[in-house]
Write a protein that holds these residues in place. Structure first.
Motif, PDB file in Angstrom:
ATOM      1  N   TRP A  96      -6.938  -6.711   2.869  1.00 30.47           N
ATOM      2  CA  TRP A  96      -5.993  -5.640   3.417  1.00 30.47           C
ATOM      3  C   TRP A  96      -5.214  -6.416   4.752  1.00 30.47           C
ATOM      4  O   TRP A  96      -6.017  -6.974   5.603  1.00 30.47           O
ATOM      5  N   LEU A 151       0.920  -1.093  -0.055  1.00 34.76           N
ATOM      6  CA  LEU A 151      -0.068   0.075  -0.073  1.00 34.76           C
ATOM      7  C   LEU A 151       0.958   1.400   0.014  1.00 34.76           C
ATOM      8  O   LEU A 151       1.530   1.494   0.840  1.00 34.76           O
ATOM      9  N   LYS A 171      -5.122  -8.407  -4.034  1.00 32.93           N
ATOM     10  CA  LYS A 171      -5.840  -8.005  -5.306  1.00 32.93           C
ATOM     11  C   LYS A 171      -6.419  -9.506  -6.134  1.00 32.93           C
ATOM     12  O   LYS A 171      -5.100 -10.470  -6.232  1.00 32.93           O
ATOM     13  N   LYS A 186      -7.641   5.879  -0.244  1.00 29.84           N
ATOM     14  CA  LYS A 186      -8.431   5.477  -1.431  1.00 29.84           C
ATOM     15  C   LYS A 186      -8.812   3.882  -0.800  1.00 29.84           C
ATOM     16  O   LYS A 186     -10.102   3.594  -1.231  1.00 29.84           O
ATOM     17  N   TYR A 187      -8.206   3.244  -0.062  1.00 30.14           N
ATOM     18  CA  TYR A 187      -8.257   1.901   0.438  1.00 30.14           C
ATOM     19  C   TYR A 187      -8.825   1.607   1.934  1.00 30.14           C
ATOM     20  O   TYR A 187      -9.458   0.658   2.158  1.00 30.14           O
ATOM     21  N   SER A 188      -8.340   2.638   2.640  1.00 26.76           N
ATOM     22  CA  SER A 188      -8.683   2.413   4.141  1.00 26.76           C
ATOM     23  C   SER A 188     -10.377   2.283   4.477  1.00 26.76           C
ATOM     24  O   SER A 188     -10.653   1.471   5.457  1.00 26.76           O
ATOM     25  N   LEU A 202      -1.981  -5.072   0.148  1.00 29.84           N
ATOM     26  CA  LEU A 202      -3.460  -5.308  -0.409  1.00 29.84           C
ATOM     27  C   LEU A 202      -3.404  -6.542  -1.189  1.00 29.84           C
ATOM     28  O   LEU A 202      -2.473  -7.047  -1.875  1.00 29.84           O
ATOM     29  N   ASP A 241      -2.347   6.282  -1.442  1.00 33.11           N
ATOM     30  CA  ASP A 241      -3.433   5.394  -1.627  1.00 33.11           C
ATOM     31  C   ASP A 241      -4.072   4.845  -0.386  1.00 33.11           C
ATOM     32  O   ASP A 241      -5.060   4.475  -0.567  1.00 33.11           O
ATOM     33  N   PHE A 270     -12.628   0.823   2.678  1.00 30.56           N
ATOM     34  CA  PHE A 270     -12.730  -0.673   2.386  1.00 30.56           C
ATOM     35  C   PHE A 270     -12.294  -1.467   3.448  1.00 30.56           C
ATOM     36  O   PHE A 270     -13.017  -2.395   3.893  1.00 30.56           O
ATOM     37  N   ILE A 314      -9.342  -5.318  -5.324  1.00 32.14           N
ATOM     38  CA  ILE A 314      -9.050  -5.048  -4.153  1.00 32.14           C
ATOM     39  C   ILE A 314      -9.772  -6.017  -3.232  1.00 32.14           C
ATOM     40  O   ILE A 314     -11.227  -5.695  -2.932  1.00 32.14           O
TER      41      ILE A 314
END
Length: 288
Positions: free
Chosen positions: A69, A5, A61, A12-14, A59, A9, A16, A66
């Motif tokens: 985590w 990560l 994938k 952007k992904y936290s 991450l 970003d 989720f 994605i």
């Protein structure tokens, strides 16, 4: 596949990652399904994954999506790997295999710990299939101290100090590979960290040491790590009196809530003391 990560970003992904953390079937411990820890707490801890050299976030994938985590940390001195999160939405087996393949070349010989809710069936079943050893099964209980009324204490319970620490040591150091052994706890008691403060109490019956309790307070949070008995057998009187002592102390220093990872016998008494059961926990380990 796994990818690091990037700091840019994180936002952007936290969201989720936190979404996964709110479901015990897709998340690991520490849990965020307890009604106590918030999204703010999750983000605060997650940021260690991009700011602390001992922490990393990967991450997972799957087919360009994605789906997981993984936030792990390494204690090099202890040759131990643990997790702030191993949260996988689907295809846990693939994520797990890829992580193990990734980590072994870096940390061959380290012990790795995975703690999951009992109802994270995909994780638990695959850990067993991969021959990880289950070293703990617990009922997870929480208590909000605002709902707790201070109770009468047994007067034969005294705090551990430098002068009586050897008595605690004799009673406590009976298990091999215990992380919080007396050496580490001695350092924590004699050189206290105000943000992570340990407390230990000894229980005497007829002037004979019969038990002890040790717990940590971090800001407004408390966790009871363990209770030792002189004959290594659960004793409901010792357990209840030591727990009351710890709860009263927590109330006194204005702790807001605490966790207790309990066995079945302990769990029944905790219910009488006002704890809430939020699920069951299983801890697995293996040497890489």
């Amino acid at each position: 596949m796994l990818e690091h990560l990037n700091k840019k970003d994180f936002d952007k992904y936290s969201d989720f990652a936190y979404f996964l953390a709110l479901d015990q079937k897709t998340s690991s411990y520490p849990t965020y399904t307890d009604g106590i820890k918030t999204k703010k707490d999750f983000i605060l801890h997650a940021k260690r994954g991009i700011n602390d050299k001992t922490h990393q976030i990967l991450l997972f994938k799957y087919e360009k999506e994605i789906a997981g985590w993984i936030h792990y940390y390494v204690l090099e001195k202890d040759k131990l790997i643990g997790f702030e999160a191993f949260n996988i939405q689907h295809h846990f087996e693939i994520a797990f295999d890829e992580f193990i393949k990734y980590i072994i070349p870096k940390y061959k010989g380290y012990t790795i710990h995975f703690g999951f809710p009992e109802i994270n069936y995909s994780a638990i079943s695959y850990l067993k299939k991969c021959e990880f050893n289950c070293i703990e099964k617990s009922y997870v209980n929480i208590l909000k101290l605002k709902d707790y009324t201070t109770k009468e204490e047994d007067k034969n319970i005294v705090p551990v100090s430098k002068d009586n620490f050897n008595e605690f040591k004799k009673l406590h150091d009976t298990c091999e590979n215990m992380y919080w052994n007396s050496e580490r706890l001695y350092d924590a008691i004699i050189n206290p960290n105000e943000k992570h403060r340990w407390y230990i109490y000894l229980y005497y019956q007829n002037q004979k040491l019969t038990g002890n309790i040790y717990f940590i307070c971090i800001n407004d949070f408390m966790e009871i790590f363990g209770i030792d008995y002189i004959d290594k057998k659960f004793n409901p009187v010792i357990f209840k009196n030591l727990t009351i002592k710890a709860l009263n102390k927590a109330k006194e220093i204005k702790i807001s809530h605490l966790y207790f990872f309990a066995d079945k016998n302990e769990h029944l008494i905790l219910q009488d003391l006002g704890f809430t059961h939020i699920g069951n926990y299983e801890l697995y380990e293996k040497v890489l």
